[in-house]
Design a protein around this motif. Structure first.
Motif, PDB file in Angstrom:
ATOM      1  N   THR A  58       0.840  -1.202   0.000  1.00 28.21           N
ATOM      2  CA  THR A  58       0.000   0.000   0.000  1.00 28.21           C
ATOM      3  C   THR A  58       0.876   1.254   0.000  1.00 28.21           C
ATOM      4  N   ARG A  59       2.182   1.046   0.201  1.00 29.38           N
ATOM      5  CA  ARG A  59       3.142   2.149   0.142  1.00 29.38           C
ATOM      6  C   ARG A  59       4.289   1.765  -0.783  1.00 29.38           C
ATOM      7  N   SER A  60       4.970   2.774  -1.290  1.00 30.22           N
ATOM      8  CA  SER A  60       6.150   2.507  -2.118  1.00 30.22           C
ATOM      9  C   SER A  60       7.426   2.579  -1.294  1.00 30.22           C
ATOM     10  N   GLU A  61       7.346   3.284  -0.165  1.00 31.23           N
ATOM     11  CA  GLU A  61       8.493   3.431   0.724  1.00 31.23           C
ATOM     12  C   GLU A  61       7.999   3.729   2.132  1.00 31.23           C
ATOM     13  N   ILE A  62       8.877   3.494   3.088  1.00 29.49           N
ATOM     14  CA  ILE A  62       8.562   3.820   4.478  1.00 29.49           C
ATOM     15  C   ILE A  62       9.585   4.833   4.965  1.00 29.49           C
ATOM     16  N   VAL A  63       9.124   6.020   5.305  1.00 32.64           N
ATOM     17  CA  VAL A  63       9.998   7.074   5.815  1.00 32.64           C
ATOM     18  C   VAL A  63      10.145   6.884   7.319  1.00 32.64           C
ATOM     19  N   GLY A  64      11.379   6.661   7.757  1.00 33.37           N
ATOM     20  CA  GLY A  64      11.625   6.448   9.171  1.00 33.37           C
ATOM     21  C   GLY A  64      11.936   7.714   9.939  1.00 33.37           C
ATOM     22  N   LEU A  65      12.506   8.700   9.245  1.00 33.29           N
ATOM     23  CA  LEU A  65      12.894   9.934   9.926  1.00 33.29           C
ATOM     24  C   LEU A  65      12.953  11.082   8.935  1.00 33.29           C
ATOM     25  N   THR A  66      12.433  12.220   9.343  1.00 33.93           N
ATOM     26  CA  THR A  66      12.552  13.472   8.586  1.00 33.93           C
ATOM     27  C   THR A  66      13.289  14.467   9.472  1.00 33.93           C
ATOM     28  N   GLY A  67      14.313  15.098   8.938  1.00 34.35           N
ATOM     29  CA  GLY A  67      15.092  16.028   9.744  1.00 34.35           C
ATOM     30  C   GLY A  67      15.527  17.252   8.954  1.00 34.35           C
ATOM     31  N   LYS A  68      16.144  18.172   9.668  1.00 35.11           N
ATOM     32  CA  LYS A  68      16.659  19.389   9.046  1.00 35.11           C
ATOM     33  C   LYS A  68      18.174  19.318   8.942  1.00 35.11           C
ATOM     34  N   VAL A  69      18.715  19.981   7.934  1.00 35.75           N
ATOM     35  CA  VAL A  69      20.156  19.969   7.731  1.00 35.75           C
ATOM     36  C   VAL A  69      20.609  21.358   7.297  1.00 35.75           C
ATOM     37  N   ALA A  70      21.828  21.716   7.683  1.00 34.70           N
ATOM     38  CA  ALA A  70      22.376  23.022   7.314  1.00 34.70           C
ATOM     39  C   ALA A  70      23.884  22.901   7.102  1.00 34.70           C
ATOM     40  N   LYS A  71      24.377  23.640   6.152  1.00 31.97           N
ATOM     41  CA  LYS A  71      25.815  23.644   5.874  1.00 31.97           C
ATOM     42  C   LYS A  71      26.218  25.012   5.359  1.00 31.97           C
ATOM     43  N   THR A  72      27.341  25.526   5.902  1.00 26.64           N
ATOM     44  CA  THR A  72      27.840  26.839   5.493  1.00 26.64           C
ATOM     45  C   THR A  72      29.189  26.695   4.806  1.00 26.64           C
ATOM     46  N   ILE A  73      29.332  27.360   3.670  1.00 23.05           N
ATOM     47  CA  ILE A  73      30.581  27.353   2.904  1.00 23.05           C
ATOM     48  C   ILE A  73      31.101  28.786   2.806  1.00 23.05           C
ATOM     49  N   GLU A  74      32.384  28.942   3.024  1.00 22.28           N
ATOM     50  CA  GLU A  74      32.989  30.277   2.910  1.00 22.28           C
ATOM     51  C   GLU A  74      34.012  30.309   1.777  1.00 22.28           C
ATOM     52  N   TYR A  75      34.098  31.498   1.171  1.00 23.63           N
ATOM     53  CA  TYR A  75      35.058  31.708   0.080  1.00 23.63           C
ATOM     54  C   TYR A  75      35.846  32.977   0.383  1.00 23.63           C
ATOM     55  N   GLY A 159      28.432  18.692   1.403  1.00 27.12           N
ATOM     56  CA  GLY A 159      28.819  18.658   2.809  1.00 27.12           C
ATOM     57  C   GLY A 159      27.645  18.297   3.706  1.00 27.12           C
ATOM     58  N   ALA A 160      26.461  18.790   3.359  1.00 26.01           N
ATOM     59  CA  ALA A 160      25.266  18.481   4.151  1.00 26.01           C
ATOM     60  C   ALA A 160      24.934  16.993   4.062  1.00 26.01           C
ATOM     61  N   ILE A 161      25.012  16.420   2.868  1.00 26.64           N
ATOM     62  CA  ILE A 161      24.723  14.989   2.684  1.00 26.64           C
ATOM     63  C   ILE A 161      25.734  14.134   3.443  1.00 26.64           C
ATOM     64  N   ASP A 162      26.990  14.543   3.419  1.00 22.05           N
ATOM     65  CA  ASP A 162      28.019  13.810   4.143  1.00 22.05           C
ATOM     66  C   ASP A 162      27.743  13.839   5.653  1.00 22.05           C
TER      67      ASP A 162
END
Length: 201
Positions: A58-75, A159-162
């Protein structure tokens, strides 16, 4: 043996002739046993594997967790004719879970055995147009081009995915949540009494 059977027949005939009913059973050993209850055949009902699969599908996937992510890059680029500094802060959300197609189900009697892999990253949504950009550019310096800003964003996203992949606590929470969701989907299936989870090899 034959003598005992004949004796039983004689007693039964005598009882019937006299109008008396005796609830007594004579077995081959010649002994009498009163009130022997016949064994009833009980039909067993087991889990239908296809019904379990249908409940999961009845589902195609089961989501176990939803979260927030943040990453800052400086130049930073310093030169004798001026400096320029950029800071890009990318924020977004992510989901961890499993695909239904990766779940393996086997049944034994009234027990369902479920095997699923470790939750993985299902999606990462970090919009480029939502990223916050701050800069300090000298009068003689040019702004970064759109392509250079996109490159900064790409590094921030990577960086956020890592960071998500290294968050073991998040994956443990996702795994526990996936188990609870699978239980909620399977337990209502007819004849399901137990669910056992095993680790994927």
């Amino acid at each position: 043996m034959k003598k005992a059977i004949k004796g039983a027949a004689a007693i039964a005939s005598l009882a019937v002739a006299g109008g008396i009913y005796v609830n007594t059973v004579f077995l081959n050993d010649g002994k009498a046993y009163d009130n022997v209850t016949p064994v009833e055949h009980i039909e067993a009902h087991y889990v239908d594997k296809q019904s379990v699969i249908n409940a999961l599908n009845t589902r195609s996937e089961i989501v176990g967790l939803t979260g927030k992510v943040a990453k800052t890059i400086e130049y930073h680029d310093n030169a004798w004719y001026g400096d320029k500094t950029y800071k890009l802060a990318a924020t977004g959300t992510f989901k961890l879970g499993v695909a239904i197609s990766d779940i393996i189900v086997t049944t034994h009697g009234n027990t369902v055995k479920v095997t699923f892999p470790q939750p993985k990253i299902i999606s990462v949504d970090i919009p480029f147009d939502k990223a916050e950009l701050s800069k300090d550019v000298g009068l003689l310096r040019k702004d970064l081009s759109e392509a250079e800003l996109q490159a900064m964003y790409g590094k921030a996203r990577a960086g956020a995915i890592d960071a998500i992949k290294r968050n073991r606590q998040a994956f443990e929470k996702a795994e526990a949540s996936v188990e609870r969701t699978i239980e909620a989907l399977i337990m209502p299936v007819e004849n399901v009494k137990n669910i056992e989870f095993t680790e994927a090899q």
